[in-house]
Design a protein around this motif. Structure first.
Motif, mmCIF file in Angstrom:
data_model
loop_
_atom_site.group_PDB
_atom_site.id
_atom_site.type_symbol
_atom_site.label_atom_id
_atom_site.label_comp_id
_atom_site.label_asym_id
_atom_site.label_seq_id
_atom_site.Cartn_x
_atom_site.Cartn_y
_atom_site.Cartn_z
ATOM 1 N N ILE A 1 -5.790 -3.008 -8.397
ATOM 2 C CA ILE A 1 -4.863 -2.647 -7.329
ATOM 3 C C ILE A 1 -3.798 -3.711 -7.087
ATOM 4 N N THR B 1 2.481 1.648 -3.372
ATOM 5 C CA THR B 1 1.506 2.189 -4.321
ATOM 6 C C THR B 1 1.380 3.695 -4.146
ATOM 7 N N ALA B 2 1.325 4.126 -2.874
ATOM 8 C CA ALA B 2 1.254 5.564 -2.589
ATOM 9 C C ALA B 2 2.536 6.259 -3.039
ATOM 10 N N SER C 1 2.028 5.281 6.629
ATOM 11 C CA SER C 1 1.767 6.291 5.592
ATOM 12 C C SER C 1 2.656 7.508 5.772
ATOM 13 N N ALA D 1 -4.821 4.781 -1.201
ATOM 14 C CA ALA D 1 -4.009 3.560 -1.252
ATOM 15 C C ALA D 1 -3.911 2.929 0.133
ATOM 16 N N TYR E 1 -5.207 4.311 -10.067
ATOM 17 C CA TYR E 1 -5.966 3.675 -8.983
ATOM 18 C C TYR E 1 -6.739 4.710 -8.166
ATOM 19 N N TYR E 2 -6.113 5.853 -7.883
ATOM 20 C CA TYR E 2 -6.805 6.896 -7.113
ATOM 21 C C TYR E 2 -8.069 7.365 -7.843
ATOM 22 N N GLY F 1 -0.186 4.675 -10.034
ATOM 23 C CA GLY F 1 -0.784 5.026 -8.750
ATOM 24 C C GLY F 1 -2.001 5.917 -8.912
ATOM 25 N N ALA G 1 0.835 -1.203 0.000
ATOM 26 C CA ALA G 1 0.000 0.000 0.000
ATOM 27 C C ALA G 1 0.871 1.255 0.000
ATOM 28 N N ALA H 1 0.032 -2.825 -7.304
ATOM 29 C CA ALA H 1 0.837 -2.970 -6.084
ATOM 30 C C ALA H 1 2.047 -3.874 -6.308
#
Length: 467
Positions: free
Chosen positions: A204, A72-73, A304, A288, A374-375, A371, A69, A208
């Motif tokens: 995702i 991905t971010a 995060s 993410a 996906y957002y 990325g 995650a 990822a």
């Protein structure tokens, strides 16, 4: 075209005026105070969680691991902002812009923590069985303002389509390949489009898996290359740091191809480019984070938070110092060409410097596209349900294909990206301030429970030892 650019510049100045800059940095300061400077106190623990093996806290529902995650971010954040964005900030605001990027990142770490925490706390499972979360959900379920949540989702799709997600990245890749190796725009555009389609259509888990492999490798390679430049010019480092700090508080005089900059320009460019790079307060990274397999929202918030540190405090600093030390910042060049020039000057072997920037841009920008796909997809799902995902993906791939032609100029691309970024940040920042009490309470409960568990464990060990 010049008239259009001027119109967009006025809109950009309006969006990124004093109110938004105050809201961005102010939210970070507010959360920093309420959380007791958590970004310093708990940073070691955050990195421990990031690299530790799975435990009971990381066995919750989710689509990907916490590390995936974060990757991905980071795939979305470590992009052209780290190479082109830093160069753009320093070119417009002088070396002092880097200092304000640091300040924005420091407070942004608290913001990113709150975003990650709220994303996991308010996430839901969609009709496809996938986790869906982010500002649109914590704005609706936590703040109770559904229209503001919808507004965020609309702006999120706008950023994915017309901001960070496509044109800025594709333009950087195409320009770099054209300048370095003479690759035609259409050729690089076709390859990028095919690769993006191949990965993003898998959702995702596919994104990822790619991000988990590419992001750590490229980040390490780029940092090592930057360190080579800094070590080769180690005597110039103190003077460069002094210039960066001095320029943050005093106007930067014109030198070489640099036209000079005021303190206001340094602050604006530093904060704006910093947000573009690490996305703290933008509301993208929590989308993410919501997909992570974890039981604890606080744990994921800490993980995060490391993203902002890695992105700005580490990678952007490497780029900025390289630009200042080599003097490339005062040349007539701009964007990727400026950073490319800095590495060519700084690394004794010209081929190596050229290769690092080109490959760095290629991978950084490519993963950013993934990325942001996906957002935008999650924002689409929030507005239209799972039925809208396929249509969104096809439109996204189509925009990538058009962007590969490099029709738009660099100036207009960054201005459009700035505008949609700022619009996306506003609803998210309002929610973070409004839900700050929940963030503080969740944090306090988590660490109190951790202390109690530790005491119980110590008491248990004492009892065993006394037998």
């Amino acid at each position: 075209m010049e008239i259009i650019i001027q119109i967009f510049k006025k809109i950009d100045d309006l969006v990124w005026g004093v109110p938004l800059l105050v809201l961005l940095v102010g939210t970070g300061i507010y959360l920093t105070v309420r959380l007791g400077v958590l970004q310093i106190r708990k940073l070691p623990l955050a990195f421990k969680y990031l690299f530790s093996k799975e435990d009971s806290d990381s066995q919750g529902e989710g689509d990907v691991t916490s590390f995936q995650a974060l990757c991905t971010a980071l795939a979305a954040t470590i992009g052209t902002g780290n190479i082109v964005g830093v160069a753009t900030a320093i070119k417009s605001g002088g070396p002092g812009a880097l200092f304000w990027m640091w300040i924005a990142a420091f407070f942004g770490m608290a913001t990113k923590y709150a975003e990650g925490l709220l994303a996991v706390k308010y996430r839901v499972v969609d009709k496809n069985g996938q986790m869906s979360g982010g500002p649109m959900y914590y704005i609706e379920k936590g703040l109770g303002v559904k229209w503001l949540a919808k507004l965020f989702a609309i702006f999120g799709i706008g950023v994915a389509y017309f901001g960070i997600g496509t044109f800025a990245q594709i333009n950087a890749i195409s320009d770099s390949l054209k300048d370095s190796y003479g690759v035609p725009f259409i050729a690089s555009g076709v390859v990028i489009t095919v690769l993006v389609a191949g990965v993003t259509l898998g959702g995702i888990k596919s994104i990822a898996k790619v991000a988990e492999k590419i992001v750590p490798f490229m980040a390490i390679l780029y940092v090592v290359a930057s360190l080579i430049v800094l070590l080769a010019n180690v005597k110039a480092v103190p003077a460069a740091l002094s210039l960066i700090i001095k320029s943050a508080f005093t106007p930067t005089a014109a030198i070489g191809g640099f036209l000079g900059a005021t303190v206001k320009q340094a602050v604006k460019n530093g904060v704006a480019r910093g947000v573009f790079s690490n996305e703290s307060g933008l509301g993208s990274a929590p989308i993410a984070a919501a997909a992570a397999k974890t039981k604890s929202c606080v744990r994921q918030g800490l993980i995060s938070m490391t993203g902002t540190f890695i992105d700005t405090i580490v990678i952007c600093t490497m780029t900025g110092l390289t630009l200042v030390i080599t003097g490339a910042w005062s040349s007539d060049l701009e964007g990727a060409a400026m950073t490319n020039s800095a590495f060519l000057q700084g690394i004794p072997l010209p081929f190596v410097g050229k290769f690092i920037i080109t490959i760095g841009l290629l991978f950084f920008a490519f993963t950013t596209i993934l990325g942001w796909n996906y957002y935008g997809e999650r924002c689409t799902e929030y507005l239209f349900g799972v039925k809208g995902i396929k249509i969104y993906r096809y439109i996204f791939i189509g925009i990538v294909a058009v962007g590969g032609l490099s029709i738009l100029k660099l100036d207009i691309i960054w201005i459009i990206a700035d505008i949609v970024n700022g619009l996306m940040a506003i609803p998210n920042l309002i929610a973070l301030v409004g839900l700050s009490g929940i963030v503080v309470n969740e944090t306090r409960m988590y660490f109190n429970n951790m202390k109690n568990d530790k005491k119980e464990e110590e008491e248990s060990l004492k009892q065993v030892a006394s037998r």
